[in-house]
Design a protein around this motif. Sequence first.
Motif, PDB file in Angstrom:
ATOM      1  N   GLN A   1       5.037  -1.435   9.365  1.00 46.81           N
ATOM      2  CA  GLN A   1       3.884  -1.773   8.528  1.00 46.81           C
ATOM      3  C   GLN A   1       3.792  -3.267   8.297  1.00 46.81           C
ATOM      4  O   GLN A   1       2.721  -3.844   8.278  1.00 46.81           O
TER       5      GLN A   1
ATOM      6  N   ASN B   1       0.357  12.948   4.833  1.00 45.13           N
ATOM      7  CA  ASN B   1       1.601  12.464   4.252  1.00 45.13           C
ATOM      8  C   ASN B   1       1.325  11.585   3.055  1.00 45.13           C
ATOM      9  O   ASN B   1       1.608  10.404   3.059  1.00 45.13           O
ATOM     10  N   LEU B   2       0.753  12.182   2.057  1.00 43.36           N
ATOM     11  CA  LEU B   2       0.526  11.447   0.825  1.00 43.36           C
ATOM     12  C   LEU B   2       1.305  12.147  -0.277  1.00 43.36           C
ATOM     13  O   LEU B   2       2.000  13.120  -0.031  1.00 43.36           O
ATOM     14  N   LEU B   3       1.155  11.645  -1.488  1.00 36.80           N
ATOM     15  CA  LEU B   3       1.901  12.215  -2.599  1.00 36.80           C
ATOM     16  C   LEU B   3       0.941  12.953  -3.520  1.00 36.80           C
ATOM     17  O   LEU B   3       0.189  12.323  -4.258  1.00 36.80           O
TER      18      LEU B   3
ATOM     19  N   LEU C   1       0.014   2.482  -3.063  1.00 36.63           N
ATOM     20  CA  LEU C   1       1.461   2.548  -3.263  1.00 36.63           C
ATOM     21  C   LEU C   1       2.158   1.438  -2.471  1.00 36.63           C
ATOM     22  O   LEU C   1       1.960   1.302  -1.270  1.00 36.63           O
ATOM     23  N   GLY C   2       2.934   0.637  -3.181  1.00 37.86           N
ATOM     24  CA  GLY C   2       3.633  -0.471  -2.531  1.00 37.86           C
ATOM     25  C   GLY C   2       2.812  -1.743  -2.474  1.00 37.86           C
ATOM     26  O   GLY C   2       3.323  -2.805  -2.151  1.00 37.86           O
ATOM     27  N   HIS C   3       1.515  -1.642  -2.776  1.00 36.94           N
ATOM     28  CA  HIS C   3       0.663  -2.840  -2.765  1.00 36.94           C
ATOM     29  C   HIS C   3      -0.164  -2.918  -4.036  1.00 36.94           C
ATOM     30  O   HIS C   3      -1.282  -3.435  -4.033  1.00 36.94           O
ATOM     31  N   GLU C   4       0.377  -2.378  -5.127  1.00 34.36           N
ATOM     32  CA  GLU C   4      -0.419  -2.306  -6.339  1.00 34.36           C
ATOM     33  C   GLU C   4      -0.743  -3.704  -6.839  1.00 34.36           C
ATOM     34  O   GLU C   4       0.116  -4.583  -6.834  1.00 34.36           O
TER      35      GLU C   4
ATOM     36  N   ARG D   1      -6.283   4.718   3.211  1.00 36.18           N
ATOM     37  CA  ARG D   1      -5.076   3.942   2.945  1.00 36.18           C
ATOM     38  C   ARG D   1      -4.700   3.118   4.168  1.00 36.18           C
ATOM     39  O   ARG D   1      -4.390   1.936   4.071  1.00 36.18           O
TER      40      ARG D   1
ATOM     41  N   ALA E   1       9.320   5.541  12.426  1.00 34.64           N
ATOM     42  CA  ALA E   1       9.796   6.690  11.645  1.00 34.64           C
ATOM     43  C   ALA E   1      10.949   7.385  12.357  1.00 34.64           C
ATOM     44  O   ALA E   1      11.716   8.098  11.739  1.00 34.64           O
TER      45      ALA E   1
ATOM     46  N   PRO F   1       9.546   2.784   8.782  1.00 34.77           N
ATOM     47  CA  PRO F   1       8.093   2.604   8.779  1.00 34.77           C
ATOM     48  C   PRO F   1       7.684   1.301   8.093  1.00 34.77           C
ATOM     49  O   PRO F   1       6.660   0.714   8.436  1.00 34.77           O
ATOM     50  N   ILE F   2       8.522   0.867   7.122  1.00 31.41           N
ATOM     51  CA  ILE F   2       8.167  -0.352   6.398  1.00 31.41           C
ATOM     52  C   ILE F   2       8.116  -1.537   7.354  1.00 31.41           C
ATOM     53  O   ILE F   2       7.219  -2.369   7.301  1.00 31.41           O
TER      54      ILE F   2
ATOM     55  N   GLN G   1      -3.289   5.482  -6.862  1.00 31.96           N
ATOM     56  CA  GLN G   1      -1.871   5.176  -6.606  1.00 31.96           C
ATOM     57  C   GLN G   1      -1.516   5.450  -5.152  1.00 31.96           C
ATOM     58  O   GLN G   1      -0.767   4.708  -4.528  1.00 31.96           O
ATOM     59  N   ASN G   2      -2.068   6.535  -4.615  1.00 28.91           N
ATOM     60  CA  ASN G   2      -1.819   6.848  -3.218  1.00 28.91           C
ATOM     61  C   ASN G   2      -2.375   5.766  -2.296  1.00 28.91           C
ATOM     62  O   ASN G   2      -1.762   5.415  -1.303  1.00 28.91           O
TER      63      ASN G   2
ATOM     64  N   TYR H   1      -0.291   9.925   9.421  1.00 30.41           N
ATOM     65  CA  TYR H   1       0.418  10.984  10.149  1.00 30.41           C
ATOM     66  C   TYR H   1      -0.364  12.286  10.126  1.00 30.41           C
ATOM     67  O   TYR H   1      -1.275  12.476   9.342  1.00 30.41           O
TER      68      TYR H   1
END
Lengths: 372, 320, 499
Positions: free
Chosen positions: C77, C89-91, C102-105, C153, C53, C73-74, C98-99, C85
């Motif tokens: 990961q 640090n979620l949405l 996210l990115g692995h749906e 997550r 980060a 961070p990607i 979704q949280n 963190y």
Amino acid sequence: MKSSAEMISPEALPMAQSSQQAMNKEKTDRYQAGKSASFGRYLWPLLALTLLLLVNLFIDSSFFHLTYQDDRLYGSLIDILNRSAPVALLAIGMSLVIATGGIDLSVGAVMAIVGAVCANLLLIPDISLVTVILAGLIVGLAAGSINGALVSFLGIQPIVATLLLMVAGRGVAQLINQGQIITFQHEGFAAIGVGQFLGLPMPIWIVVGMLLLSQLLLRKTALGLFIEAVGCNAKASRYLGINDKSIKIFAYAIAGLCAALAGMISTADIQGSDANNIGLWLELDAILAVVIGGAALTGGRFSLVLSIIGALIIQTLATTIIVSGLPAKFNLLIKAIVILSVLLLQSEKFRRQLSGLFKLGIFNNAKAGDKK
Amino acid sequence: MMAQRFIPLWITASLLLVMFLIGSAQFEGFASIRVVTNLFRDNAFLLITALGMTLVIISGGIDLSVGSVIALSGVLTSVLITEYHWHPLQAFALVLPLGTLFGAMMGTIIHVYKLQPFIVTLAGMFLARGMATTISEESIAIDHPFYDAIADLSIALPGSGSLDISSLIFILFFIIIATVMHYSRFGTNVYALGGNAQSAELMGVSIAKTTISIYALSSFLATLAGIVFTFYTFSGYALGAVGVELDAIAAVVIGGTLLTGGRGFVLGTVLGVFLMGVIQTYITFDGTLSSWWTKIVIGLLLFFFIVLQKLLNGRKPSHG
Amino acid sequence: MSLILELNNISKHYPGVKALEEVSLRLCSGEVHALLGENGAGKSTLVKVMTGAQSKDSGDIVFLGEKQHFCTPIEAQKVGISTVYQEVNLLPNLSVAQNLFLGHEPKRFGLIHFNKMYTDARSVLTQFKLDIDVTAPLSQYSIAVQQLIAIARGVAMSAKVLVLDEPTASLDADEVQVLFGILNQLKQKGVAIVFITHFLDQVYQISDRITVLRNGRFIGEYLTSELPQTQLIEAMLGRSLQAQLVDKKSDDNAVKATTAVLLSLESVSVKGSIQAMTLTVPKGQAVGLAGLLGSGRSEVCNAVFGLDLLESGSIHLAGKKLHLSQPVDAIHAGIALCPEDRKVDGIIGPLSIRENIILALQASVGWWRCLSKARQEEIAQFFIDKLQIATPDADKPIEQLSGGNQQKVILARWLAIEPILLVLDEPTRGIDIGAHAEIIKLIRSLCDDGMSLLVASSELDELVAFSNKVVVMRDRYAVRELTGLELTSQHVMQAIAEG
């Protein structure tokens, strides 16, 4: 000036890690560069304006020519000053709003409302000029205060809060005018737009007056400093006892007041109130003037003089296009290119890329020289 | 407990219904299929633009350039057809990618140079308008058999209403965009970006790709709206479609999308456009009310929805 | 146990702050490694460097024997370092599921397969004994639940290294036990876990090894089983000061103790931060607030300055009851605060030193009566000389100063309005060690001049050096008051550890 600072820091950085001394030196260098940058703050806009004027002179050798006729100066320079008056006024108010970290999209609509109010009042027989002007100023102040209250008490984002009045304001102005273009015959009021004083058009004097008044109000009291403090760091300002909410309302109120003045000039100019077109898109020009003047949209330091220079640059650019014989249709395109360049130059990353390109150029040239 | 995020949507829908019922009760012929299909027809270009604006605003940005992009797209299309004698479809095939590229460039500048979307798209607004006026300041009438054919093409509905090609294009793109927003990874990323760009990045969302795509998509839709606008006016005009960006933004907010980003529905925006359209229709039917009331009412509606959003969000437990 | 991730001699500087200096960390698979240190010790920065980060200035990151340069961070990961963190640090606007994904749906026909995603989400959360509606937006749930979801997550990503930055900060005891159960399972699977916390009992319960940082430096690596708690606290809080400073204790202590009470807090509670806090600050004395992070020491400062509203209890200053609803009220009463987060709450970065110094004075005089430029310069120069602020002149933007000098400017800002009570929250945090001594000297001279101070600090030796009395806090309560001969860092440490 700025680019020299950029060029120093990358080399200085590794050294700074190795010894405290080097770090101090680098800091001093940066500081010195920063000091000259504040000089450069004035340098670049002034240079741009001069350059534009010189281009005009090059195209039309009589460009700087002034004549004195009927107790008044005439000439292209006077024209530029006169025509830039509304945007210059708006830019004064916009500077304050932007300095607090906000933005005011509604000033064009406020101009329309004030124009409509004044024009309709002027229809009343025997109304005194002072009443009309006072009414206009009060309406402007009120509109600005509404914006300020929405931003600081309701906590609405400035763009959104002022968008409300931008959308509804013109409707209100049309409502006052009942959809008509209200024309009036009033010499006194018309003088605001087309009159003259000591050989100069009245709008120029209004801008000068407003500039002096605001400078006095902002720099002879602590208001200017408070505005900058709130714009730089609202939270820290609150922690040290500044009422950040009132400061914000004040900035928007002044923007409303300036819009009122600009609205009166434009209305007096055509001796009528056209709610649809008066001040249309001028808010964007005002924002642009402030940005060209070097202010950051994120808030902080402001300079009213620089913002007015920004307004002059915009007007001179338009004049240049006319003088150069280019069709007026290029006006927007050139304006867009100027905005984009100014914006990009404000971005640190772009400057770094640019100076990188520049260095690369020198490097390549040097290599080419070696080969010879 | 009804999901809080649907509340603004329900309010917009109810307002729309109430407005429509008031109109129907007051005026004969208000409650007709024809009025409804006219809403589609008259607002098709705004609807298409507002779809893109919804995306941009959900992502936490704003796009002020759409009105100018509509004008530019219209002018370019009509010039290509009338002066260069291109077939309209050829013209579309050139204009659409160009428009998309325009948006992608704005997105790139916003992302790479960390500039505010407001000011970058403002520059884009001047640039597009400037290019349009540079191409032609006159209104260019389009006279092409293809356009005549398109004008005749429509699906007749009972009650002398009909869905024309523009409405159909809108419906198609509404379905596509709604699906993308709610059923694709890209859509989720758009919401993520608007929720909190920093968190989204830490969670592995590519900010660059998403930002650029969002603005590209918005400009693509505005370009398409420009083409649809030529179907409506049979001409392209560089000074047309002024202020459409404001209408689109207003529709998005009235549709319940949070202007700070992260929350909202494409469907809400469509309802928002219709609500504004019904108000307009009401004022037209009434005859005595003047057009400026539209602006004032829309301003009041905006205020109402912004305060509503504030109140709804003030209640949620917030942290960090 | 094999080495999986090595950080060697990592350094990271921010303008004016050395966040990390030559810090190392060695992580083995199948261990829980506690990373400890006070606020500003550099834990979070180290985590950010480790997970891409933030970029490092120098040093190596070796993951599974290969040098790595994570830029985002990607990238981290992708190789298997997943992070939860410190702040959640979620949405908050997306659904729980979704949280989590996210990115692995999970997808079907190119579209997100919501049903599968919801089922998967439910099964992941069952491990955490969470039975919640995974389709609801995250913001509907408490911070504790959000924290668990953030951890879930991280776990669901099936990483090789899992970094948890203060994962238990908002969890209750049961939730912590659930989390530890899951961590133990992960350990058995060979996952390496970095565990950052300020709850020392949790460190002893779950961790295998400990790395301690202090002031951006590496202090040591220990086996948890071989490190007694007092030694751990000593490592964290440090004994960095020279003897001459420690040896203060003028004999007039006892005399001073009888002087009048200036500030008194009577069973003050603030929602979620302090409970039934009682405290007195005598006139002309310095009172220290000690305790670990999260014990409530900063929160007391905030309450006295009107930043946090009282839930119950009362604050009296010089016998008068205070009604504080915002900082201005406190300032008018004569209270000043140097905040903990200097950068965010203290300095006004782009403004000059002079302006930063006179702002509080100007604000108290009001906007109308502007201090003349000459007066401003006079005041600024006076404090630059008095506090020995290292700067070529007063017009330099404060953001270009080092941390220590920035702190002095903020002190000067308040001294200019001559407050009755000066509250200092972590006055020496993020400051070069040399500047520490200067600040301490300054605090002592202020006391001698008759000012009263309330100082919260994690630097025990310093606190003991200048305080007439130290109040030790633990878990939001005041647990001990130490004065006179009892006032040694040893005693304070004991009080922190034992309560």
